[in-house]
Structure formats: C-alpha cells, structure tokens
Design a protein around this motif. Structure first.
Motif, PDB file in Angstrom:
ATOM      1  N   GLY A 495       0.794  -1.220   0.000  1.00 34.44           N
ATOM      2  CA  GLY A 495       0.000   0.000   0.000  1.00 34.44           C
ATOM      3  C   GLY A 495       0.822   1.264   0.000  1.00 34.44           C
ATOM      4  O   GLY A 495       0.370   2.318   0.467  1.00 34.44           O
ATOM      5  N   LYS A 496       2.028   1.203  -0.535  1.00 31.77           N
ATOM      6  CA  LYS A 496       2.906   2.372  -0.585  1.00 31.77           C
ATOM      7  C   LYS A 496       2.826   3.034  -1.960  1.00 31.77           C
ATOM      8  O   LYS A 496       2.506   2.379  -2.960  1.00 31.77           O
ATOM      9  CB  LYS A 496       4.363   1.951  -0.306  1.00 31.77           C
ATOM     10  N   ASP A 497       3.128   4.299  -2.010  1.00 29.71           N
ATOM     11  CA  ASP A 497       3.134   5.032  -3.274  1.00 29.71           C
ATOM     12  C   ASP A 497       4.327   4.591  -4.115  1.00 29.71           C
ATOM     13  O   ASP A 497       5.482   4.706  -3.681  1.00 29.71           O
ATOM     14  CB  ASP A 497       3.213   6.534  -2.993  1.00 29.71           C
ATOM     15  N   ALA A 498       4.066   4.088  -5.303  1.00 25.87           N
ATOM     16  CA  ALA A 498       5.139   3.582  -6.168  1.00 25.87           C
ATOM     17  C   ALA A 498       5.334   4.436  -7.406  1.00 25.87           C
ATOM     18  O   ALA A 498       6.065   4.050  -8.321  1.00 25.87           O
ATOM     19  CB  ALA A 498       4.822   2.145  -6.576  1.00 25.87           C
ATOM     20  N   GLY A 499       4.678   5.602  -7.465  1.00 27.58           N
ATOM     21  CA  GLY A 499       4.681   6.410  -8.678  1.00 27.58           C
ATOM     22  C   GLY A 499       6.066   6.738  -9.189  1.00 27.58           C
ATOM     23  O   GLY A 499       6.349   6.622 -10.395  1.00 27.58           O
ATOM     24  N   GLU A 500       6.958   7.142  -8.302  1.00 25.95           N
ATOM     25  CA  GLU A 500       8.317   7.520  -8.710  1.00 25.95           C
ATOM     26  C   GLU A 500       9.027   6.345  -9.381  1.00 25.95           C
ATOM     27  O   GLU A 500       9.716   6.521 -10.395  1.00 25.95           O
ATOM     28  CB  GLU A 500       9.098   7.977  -7.473  1.00 25.95           C
ATOM     29  N   TYR A 501       8.822   5.158  -8.833  1.00 29.54           N
ATOM     30  CA  TYR A 501       9.547   3.988  -9.348  1.00 29.54           C
ATOM     31  C   TYR A 501       8.849   3.389 -10.562  1.00 29.54           C
ATOM     32  O   TYR A 501       9.509   2.772 -11.411  1.00 29.54           O
ATOM     33  CB  TYR A 501       9.739   2.965  -8.236  1.00 29.54           C
ATOM     34  N   GLU A 502       7.558   3.605 -10.683  1.00 28.60           N
ATOM     35  CA  GLU A 502       6.881   3.210 -11.927  1.00 28.60           C
ATOM     36  C   GLU A 502       7.426   4.009 -13.095  1.00 28.60           C
ATOM     37  O   GLU A 502       7.675   3.460 -14.180  1.00 28.60           O
ATOM     38  CB  GLU A 502       5.371   3.419 -11.790  1.00 28.60           C
ATOM     39  N   GLN A 503       7.614   5.309 -12.874  1.00 31.28           N
ATOM     40  CA  GLN A 503       8.172   6.147 -13.928  1.00 31.28           C
ATOM     41  C   GLN A 503       9.618   5.759 -14.223  1.00 31.28           C
ATOM     42  O   GLN A 503      10.051   5.707 -15.383  1.00 31.28           O
ATOM     43  CB  GLN A 503       8.095   7.626 -13.530  1.00 31.28           C
ATOM     44  N   LEU A 504      10.369   5.474 -13.160  1.00 33.12           N
ATOM     45  CA  LEU A 504      11.756   5.037 -13.340  1.00 33.12           C
ATOM     46  C   LEU A 504      11.794   3.772 -14.187  1.00 33.12           C
ATOM     47  O   LEU A 504      12.606   3.663 -15.122  1.00 33.12           O
ATOM     48  CB  LEU A 504      12.410   4.795 -11.983  1.00 33.12           C
ATOM     49  N   TYR A 505      10.920   2.836 -13.891  1.00 30.46           N
ATOM     50  CA  TYR A 505      10.889   1.578 -14.642  1.00 30.46           C
ATOM     51  C   TYR A 505      10.612   1.838 -16.124  1.00 30.46           C
ATOM     52  O   TYR A 505      11.298   1.280 -16.995  1.00 30.46           O
ATOM     53  CB  TYR A 505       9.832   0.652 -14.052  1.00 30.46           C
ATOM     54  N   GLN A 506       9.637   2.671 -16.414  1.00 28.84           N
ATOM     55  CA  GLN A 506       9.328   2.980 -17.815  1.00 28.84           C
ATOM     56  C   GLN A 506      10.517   3.621 -18.523  1.00 28.84           C
ATOM     57  O   GLN A 506      10.823   3.289 -19.673  1.00 28.84           O
ATOM     58  CB  GLN A 506       8.107   3.913 -17.879  1.00 28.84           C
ATOM     59  N   ASN A 507      11.210   4.495 -17.810  1.00 25.37           N
ATOM     60  CA  ASN A 507      12.380   5.149 -18.405  1.00 25.37           C
ATOM     61  C   ASN A 507      13.503   4.149 -18.671  1.00 25.37           C
ATOM     62  O   ASN A 507      14.198   4.229 -19.696  1.00 25.37           O
ATOM     63  CB  ASN A 507      12.890   6.271 -17.492  1.00 25.37           C
ATOM     64  N   ILE A 508      13.693   3.216 -17.758  1.00 24.64           N
ATOM     65  CA  ILE A 508      14.739   2.198 -17.949  1.00 24.64           C
ATOM     66  C   ILE A 508      14.412   1.340 -19.169  1.00 24.64           C
ATOM     67  O   ILE A 508      15.269   1.087 -20.023  1.00 24.64           O
ATOM     68  CB  ILE A 508      14.882   1.311 -16.691  1.00 24.64           C
ATOM     69  N   VAL A 509      13.158   0.899 -19.274  1.00 23.53           N
ATOM     70  CA  VAL A 509      12.758   0.043 -20.399  1.00 23.53           C
ATOM     71  C   VAL A 509      12.947   0.783 -21.716  1.00 23.53           C
ATOM     72  O   VAL A 509      13.506   0.236 -22.697  1.00 23.53           O
ATOM     73  CB  VAL A 509      11.302  -0.426 -20.237  1.00 23.53           C
TER      74      VAL A 509
END
Length: 718
Positions: A495-509
C-alpha cells in the motif's frame, strides 16, 4: 527479555586450543524449570552434567555478527540434579576463522584476532514461584579442552586422552550486548547418517573410505585402539581419472581431522566444524579399516522437504537427487556457494538464481528471513549490497545479478509463502538497492560503469575470461529494470506510493530498447524476453531458439542466463527444444555431470571433462547448487504447477503441464502453505494421461482444453 550476563573470556591466550567454560551450582529447593540462554563469539557445544543441551550444532550459527548475534534458549530441566556442572566448549567458528581464504586484508586479520567470548544465563524457576539467575561473570571458570584446534577451513584436532584438570577464573570481556537477539533462523541439525559404501586402496596405495554420496557435515568413526595412537583423515569430493584421491580443489583449506586415541573402544566426530566431502583418505588409522566403522553425518539447517520430483529416466532422477542434495549441502545457516574449499560464503548471485527452486524443494521461509535480515544489516551506506552476505568482502564492488538478490529473494519468499511481513522487513533494503544503482550509473536509466560478474561462467566466454560474452552493462541494465519492477510490485502489496519507481521503470525500459536494439548472445536474448524488455517478445524468443540450434542445440549460458533459458523457450512455443536441452547427456548439459558420476550439482558444466581431466584446481567445486535452478522449470513448466502472482502462497494456481514423449512419465508435487499441489503425466498407447491433485482452486490448461476446478483429484486425457 532483560538479560544480566556479562561477556567473559579466558584470562590468557590459549593459542589454537579451544577453551571450555564451566559453571557449577547446587539446587537449594524444589525446581519447576531451568532454562539456559547461551551464545558465543565463535561456535559452541554445551553440556549439563555431561549431556548435550540440544541437538543444535554449530550454534549460534552465522549472522552479521557486528550487528546481530543470536541467543539460544534451552530447556534443561530434565538434565539438572542436586549438584550441577554446565560446560561450554567454544571454537573459532565462522566468526574467528580465516575467512575468506582467498583474501588477505586488514579487516580479515582483525576478525581472526577477536577474542573468544561466551555469554550465558541460567534461569532457575522454583516450585514456590521464586526465581534465580546465574549469569556469566568472573565466577565462571575456564580451562583447556580436549579440542586442541578447530576452525572452519582446516578442520579439527581432538585429544581423547586429555582431561581438563586446571581451571581458572574467567575475565570479563568488553563486548556489545545490544546486538543480542533471540534465535531467528533455523537451527543447524544432524539430519541423517550415511554408512560407508566401501573402504578400498587406490592405485597410489591410499586407503579411501567412500560414502557414495557427497554431503556436508562430518564423519563419525568408531575404533578400538591403544592410548596415544593417532588418526589423521583428509576429506575429498572426487577421485582423479586414475582412481586416486584428489583434493587440489580445496585450495588452502586443509579439511583435516586429527584424533589422539584413548585406550579401548571409542566413537568420535568433530564438534565445532564441518566439511564437504564424499571420500576420506585415511592417512593414519589403527588396524584395518572396515566400512561399518564410518558414518557420514549430514548437517544442515533444519528445513522441511516440501518438493518432490520423479520421472521415468534414471539419469534425470539422479539429477533431481543431485539438486536436493546440493541444496541440503549448501543451506547450512546461510545459502553458501560451496561447503568444502576455503570459501563457503553466502554469495548473493547464487542465492537469487536458486531461490525459487529452493522454496519449492524445502520450506525455507525462516531460513531466508534471517539471511535477508543480515543483508539489510550489512547494506552499505550508499545502498550497495555486498557480493556475499554476511559481507566478508567489504572491499568488493556491488555487482548486477548479485546485489539484486536484495529485491529478488524477498519477492520470491513472499510469492511462495504468501506473507507480506518479508516485504515489510526488507522494503527499505530493496528501495535502497534500486536507489544505489540510480546513483551509481554514469548514464541515466542504464546501469553503466561499475564492475560486474557478467554471465558468470558462461560457455561463450572469450579465452581467459570467466564472465561470458554477454555485455556486462546489458545484464546490469536488465536487472536494474527487473529489480525496479519488483520494487513497484512490493510497494503496491504494502500500500505504498510507487509512482516515482513506476516512472523510473518505464524510463529504464525505453532507454534499454534504444540502447540495445539487437541481442548478441543466448543470455542477452533470454534476459530481454524473461524480463519483458524486448519490443517483440515472441520474435526474440524465436531468435533465441534459432541461435541455440545453430550452436548445436546446446546451452552457452552461465549463472545469469541458465535459470531462465528453459522457461523462455517453453513460454514461447519451443518446449520441444527446452526438453532437448534438459535431456541432453553430452557436454554441456545438466546430465553430463550425472553421466560422470556426480551426486550433487557442479560449479562448472565440465568440472570433470570428457577425458577425465579437471576443469581447474583453483575454482572447481563439485557441490555448487546454482545450476540446480533448472528444477523450478520442471515444477512450473514440465509438470505445470504454476503459482499465480496475484494469489501469493499458492492460494490459487494454474496447472499447465508440458509433456514430452522422450519421457514415459513425469511427476512433481509441492506441499504449499495452502496444501499439496501435484501433477503427473504418463505417455500411454491411448494418449497422454494427466493426473492432478490440488488443495486450492486451480485453472487447468491441457492442449486446447481450459477449465477451472475446485480442490480435488482429477484425471484428464490429452
């Protein structure tokens, strides 16, 4: 619990001799219970009135000692008399042995020079409700023990003629007590005894004992001897091509037992160390040795077997046996790389590639929880994860696919056992690891720079390299993406905010796809598909299949690519090729070592080459579990028991077996937290019969047939 004890130590340096500490006391009134709390700087064996207090061996185990040291609690009520003696022998153990053997550094020297220490309390509860605590202090005594030498690599020397007669008062030792915690991991136990298969003489005239199975533990022998006669035993994993004893691959580890006999019949096994071995060389042994005098005592963490694999091919069954034995041999309080040479370290890369198989074979939730807590404790200030945990290589740079164990292992423990607590415990460690990569890279959204192990031991390595031919930064970035993706999933579970790391993941891909439009090796294709980084997953998998066929239908992968290669082929329509690789018996293959007589998994595909020569002496373990990761493909793809990510702990499963007529039958089962899941297929003249047992709701896919079933037992034809 509030403790009162002080650390104590011998008043003088005893050199190599292991001290024995003693506390004597009398019972003043009727007792209800006596509990012993104990730990040591090293490993210990404790007795009350001459009887072991527990079957726990090598206590207190191995943790990140500077920050976390386990305390054991023993109920010793049944051992207590009116007059009592507690004795505790303390050896160097992991804490004060010269580990790792291949490193010479000031921090290693400092560990070896740490003093021996004991900490303990006896809690006496009387029948009238009153209590008394006998805590370690200067009233406790110490003396020399019959264990004249003991440490992890070099073995143990024991003098059965020695009696401790000179006792002196111990001194207080200035050591931390705020690091003490109650036992968290599994206890280390003697779990099995194996009788010797034969005693024979080699062409070189050596007396050899063969147990027929490589194990981790120690030998127990019985002998009738004269006082002062000496026994000297060396340990080995294999014989050379001439049938002679071989132990060069132990490197600087002496792995030796020396024993001075007392008069008459006697039985002995080492108390404070362990070995990895199948063979013993009897350098000195009274009279003629007979097989019935020797037993190999198997020692490992007290993990419960939960997986079962079997099929119609005896060689494949031997492979399955080797995988289970490899796990037992290397799950001795931490997941080690090997149990024999001057290493025996908790390599993070080995652990992460094998963790899924490990969780299916045995119940390792408690085992990994403790090790991952040590990982978090040892995490470096910048978020880096050491190459080994406990981190005895603190000068070593974090490597992709090794440090990623910080994310991969807790996620897998959560998936297999279904409890969020491991993600709660490890989330900060997981996050710091991803942040470490983000801060360490020289190119945003790639992992550029740094030092990595690459596709360790990949068969496509250029001459003189151990790292394979896959691009190191390709591998590093692929795992950067994968760990970030798992971190996002863990955050959502919690239940934690993952927005920053979701964006990071998209940028890495996106950056990965631009940087690496083509894939050059088997492992690069595998990672691009398995981590879902390729734009066209099916085409990339097809290209992989064609590359493997061009390579002679054989694997070229190392530690990074091997765990996923059969999964990728099976998931994208190439299960026949997956089986071809799995069932291959020529080098390189899983079954090549079986045909060479292996009883555990080897470090190298050709640890013993086709001509009988050894791959090398410097890095050639014959009990190295990493390539045993193929078992999770057998569970999930061949037998088809597939846990669903959205239903952790096997609350619901997909059963989708992939049969192959090169085997007459294959079966697998896993005892999960929610009950047993089993799948078997049998090739018959009338077609393939599928037998399924599920304790949870399941989705079943066999050929074109798809259906949902309730818990129960089912038979299908396909």
């Amino acid at each position: 619990m509030e403790f009162k004890a002080n650390w104590i130590r011998p008043a003088k340096d005893l050199g190599d001799v292991c001290p024995v500490f003693k506390k004597e006391w009398k019972i003043k009134k009727p007792l209800k219970k006596v509990e012993l709390y104990l730990t040591a700087l090293g490993v210990y064996e404790a007795e009350v009135n001459g009887k072991r207090v527990s079957g726990y061996v090598l206590a207190p185990g191995w943790t990140a000692y500077e920050m976390r040291l386990q305390v054991q609690r023993y109920d010793v009520t049944e051992l207590v008399r009116e007059e009592n003696i507690l004795t505790v022998i303390v050896g160097r153990g992991w804490m004060r042995s010269p580990m790792p053997g291949f490193v010479e550094a000031e921090y290693k020297k400092k560990r070896m020079e740490q003093p021996c220490g004991l900490w303990g309390e006896l809690h006496l509860t009387y029948a009238d409700g009153s209590k008394e605590v006998l805590a370690s202090d200067e009233t406790w005594e110490y003396g020399e023990s019959a264990v004249r030498f003991s440490e992890i690599y070099d073995g143990e020397h024991y003098d059965a003629t020695f009696d401790t007669t000179l006792w002196s008062h111990a001194l207080r030792l200035d050591w931390q007590t705020d690091i003490l915690m109650m036992q968290e991991g599994e206890e280390i136990r003697e779990i099995e005894r194996i009788g010797a298969k034969s005693v024979f003489e080699t062409p070189a005239g050596e007396r050899i004992v063969d147990f027929g199975q490589e194990i981790t533990g120690y030998v127990e022998f019985c002998v009738d001897a004269k006082a002062g006669e000496r026994i000297r035993i060396l340990h080995g994993e294999v014989l050379d091509k001439n049938g002679n004893f071989y132990r060069d691959n132990y490197r600087d580890a002496k792995a030796e037992i020396q024993y001075i006999c007392k008069e008459g019949g006697q039985t002995y096994h080492p108390k404070l160390t362990f070995f990895g071995f199948r063979y013993l060389k009897l350098e000195e042994f009274p009279k003629k040795a007979r097989p019935e005098q020797f037993k190999a005592v198997v020692v490992c963490s007290n993990i419960k077997k939960t997986g079962h694999l079997s099929c119609s091919d005896p060689d494949v069954n031997q492979l399955f046996s080797n995988i289970f034995w490899g796990q037992k041999g290397n799950f001795l309080d931490i997941p080690t790389d090997c149990p024999q040479r001057d290493e025996r370290l908790g390599w993070t890369g080995d652990a992460q590639v094998f963790v899924k198989t490990a969780t299916y074979n045995y119940d390792v939730e408690k085992f990994f929880t403790k090790w991952l807590h040590d990982m978090a404790a040892h995490q470096r200030k910048d978020g880096g994860i050491g190459q080994v945990i406990p981190d005895l290589l603190d000068a070593g740079n974090p490597s992709a696919a090794w440090g990623d164990a910080a994310v991969i292992c807790p996620w897998q423990i959560y998936q297999t056992y279904g409890k969020k607590q491991i993600l709660e415990d490890q989330f900060d460690c997981m996050k710091k690891w991803v942040d470490y990569i983000t801060g360490a890279t020289t190119v945003p959204y790639l992992w550029a720079g740094g030092e990595h192990f690459g596709d360790w031991l990949g068969l496509d390595a250029p001459s003189g390299s151990y790292k394979g031919s896959s691009r190191e930064e390709f591998i590093a970035t692929a795992f950067y993406a994968y760990s970030t993706q798992l971190l996002v999933k863990a955050a959502k579970v919690l239940g934690k905010d993952a927005g920053e790391y979701e964006q990071l993941y998209q940028n890495i891909v996106e950056t990965f796809r631009k940087t690496y439009p083509e894939y050059l090796t088997q492992t690069e294709h595998i990672l691009a598909v398995h981590f879902r980084l390729a734009k066209d997953l099916q085409k990339t998998a097809d290209d992989l299949a064609e590359m493997i066929k061009r390579d002679g239908s054989q694997i070229k992968t190392g530690f990074v690519g091997t765990p996923y290669i059969l999964h990728v082929l099976s998931e994208y329509g190439h299960s026949d090729l997956a089986y071809t690789l799995f069932l291959r018996k020529e080098y390189p293959s899983w079954l090549f070592s079986v045909k060479q007589g292996a009883t555990t998994i080897w470090e190298h595909w050709d640890g013993i080459m086709e001509n009988g020569d050894f791959w090398s002496a410097d890095m050639n373990s014959f009990n190295h579990y990493a390539y045993g990761s193929v078992a999770d493909w057998v569970y999930e793809k061949a037998a088809g028991i597939r846990p669903l990510e959205e239903y952790p702990g096997f609350e619901r499963v997909l059963i989708k077996p992939m049969a192959d007529k090169r085997l007459n039958w294959l079966e697998a089962s896993i005892d999960t937290r929610n009950g047993k899941i089993a799948s078997k297929w049998i090739c018959t003249p009338d077609g393939i019969r599928y037998e399924i047992e599920t304790a949870v709701p399941a989705e079943v896919e066999i050929g074109d047939m798809k259906m949902e079933v309730a818990p129960g037992t089912y038979t299908f034809w396909g």
